[in-house]
Structure formats: structure tokens, C-alpha cells
Enzyme design. Structure first.
Site, mmCIF file in Angstrom:
data_model
loop_
_atom_site.group_PDB
_atom_site.id
_atom_site.type_symbol
_atom_site.label_atom_id
_atom_site.label_comp_id
_atom_site.label_asym_id
_atom_site.label_seq_id
_atom_site.Cartn_x
_atom_site.Cartn_y
_atom_site.Cartn_z
ATOM 1 N N GLY A 71 0.809 -1.211 0.000
ATOM 2 C CA GLY A 71 0.000 0.000 0.000
ATOM 3 C C GLY A 71 0.839 1.256 0.000
ATOM 4 O O GLY A 71 1.982 1.267 -0.443
ATOM 5 N N SER A 72 0.259 2.300 0.544
ATOM 6 C CA SER A 72 0.846 3.638 0.466
ATOM 7 C C SER A 72 1.796 3.929 1.617
ATOM 8 O O SER A 72 1.998 3.113 2.510
ATOM 9 C CB SER A 72 -0.276 4.674 0.481
ATOM 10 N N SER A 73 2.321 5.139 1.597
ATOM 11 C CA SER A 73 3.205 5.588 2.670
ATOM 12 C C SER A 73 2.440 5.793 3.973
ATOM 13 O O SER A 73 3.051 5.997 5.015
ATOM 14 C CB SER A 73 3.929 6.873 2.265
ATOM 15 N N GLY A 74 1.123 5.712 3.942
ATOM 16 C CA GLY A 74 0.317 5.790 5.159
ATOM 17 C C GLY A 74 0.525 4.597 6.074
ATOM 18 O O GLY A 74 0.085 4.600 7.217
ATOM 19 N N TRP A 75 1.209 3.566 5.570
ATOM 20 C CA TRP A 75 1.478 2.365 6.363
ATOM 21 C C TRP A 75 2.163 2.718 7.677
ATOM 22 O O TRP A 75 1.723 2.321 8.745
ATOM 23 C CB TRP A 75 2.376 1.420 5.548
#
Length: 153
Positions: A71-75
Site C-alpha cells: 500500500g501507500s506511505s500511510g502504512w
């Protein structure tokens, strides 16, 4: 009359430290990558991603064994929230190093390891007791097998 016999076997594997420290706990194992943003509830450490094999299970206080992040850097932001809410994994054991995985491990402050001499997904099962000593690069896995015998006449 029914008897229960518990046998234990300890395995040791070595790997590379990502985040130092020592932690132990029950293993939670998945062969699916975990999405942080939209894939977990940071309040409880529960996997909420649709169709994920761990959906509905919490990794809070457990040794999370998985291939890595997706997924994204929001991980890393979501896993940082798990630390703030006391729902982070006790430790991370993962196969694929990515920038989001490295940052996520750092912000949780959980002992973390990768680059193993043998695949932890092949030798650790959910429910095993795992001690992670990332400082020494050593993982001790206590396998528990419960065997029940039937009634004896």
C-alpha cells in the site's frame, strides 16, 4: 478417562536486525502482505482489510510474522498510531524490506528482523511462542503440540 500430553520443541533461526530490542509473545502468521492505510484499525491492532486471511484478528502484543507491507506511505502512520494506542505488535518478522516497512518498524519501536537464514513463514505457525532478540539476531520459536488420547477402557 482422557489424558492430554503437551510436548514442546524449540527452534532457533537467525536474521538481521532492523529495530533493536527483545520481545516475546504468541505468533500471528500470515502469508498475505498487510496494508496499513485502510487495512488495520490502529485503535485495536485488528486487521480490517477485506479478504485478508487475518481479517478480524488483532496483532496487539503478538509477534507478527508476514511477508511485508503493501500500500501507500500511510502504512507507517497507521502503525505509529498502534504504538500510541498500545495496540502495536510486540515484534515484527518480515521477509521483504521496503522503505514503508522499515519506517513502520522504527515508529512502532518494536524489535524487528528480516533476512533470515530460513523463511519464518515456513517454520513459525500462529500460536507458537516466539522470542525475538533483534540485538543478537536470534529468534527462538517454541512449538507447542497438543495431543489428546481418547478414553481408555
Amino acid at each position: 478417562m482422557s489424558d492430554a500430553v503437551i510436548t514442546e520443541q524449540t527452534l532457533v533461526i537467525r536474521g538481521r536486525k532492523v529495530v533493536g530490542g527483545v520481545a516475546e509473545g504468541e505468533a500471528l502468521v500470515t502469508r498475505d502482505r498487510i496494508s496499513g492505510w485502510g487495512g488495520i484499525d490502529p485503535r485495536t491492532g485488528t486487521v480490517i482489510e477485506t479478504r485478508h486471511e487475518l481479517r478480524g484478528q488483532s496483532f496487539a502484543g503478538k509477534v507478527l510474522v508476514f511477508p511485508g507491507a503493501k500500500g501507500s506511505s500511510g502504512w507507517s502512520a497507521m502503525f505509529h498510531m498502534t504504538r500510541l494506542m498500545n495496540s502495536a505488535p510486540a515484534a515484527f518478522l518480515f521477509n521483504e524490506m521496503t522503505t514503508k516497512m522499515a519506517l513502520g518498524a522504527v515508529v512502532t519501536h518494536s524489535p524487528s528482523m528480516t533476512d533470515f537464514e530460513c523463511d519464518p513463514l515456513a517454520c513459525i505457525e500462529t500460536g507458537d511462542w516466539v522470542r525475538v532478540d533483534a540485538d543478537r539476531g536470534v529468534i527462538e520459536i517454541t512449538k507447542k503440540n497438543n495431543h489428546k488420547t481418547g478414553d481408555r477402557s
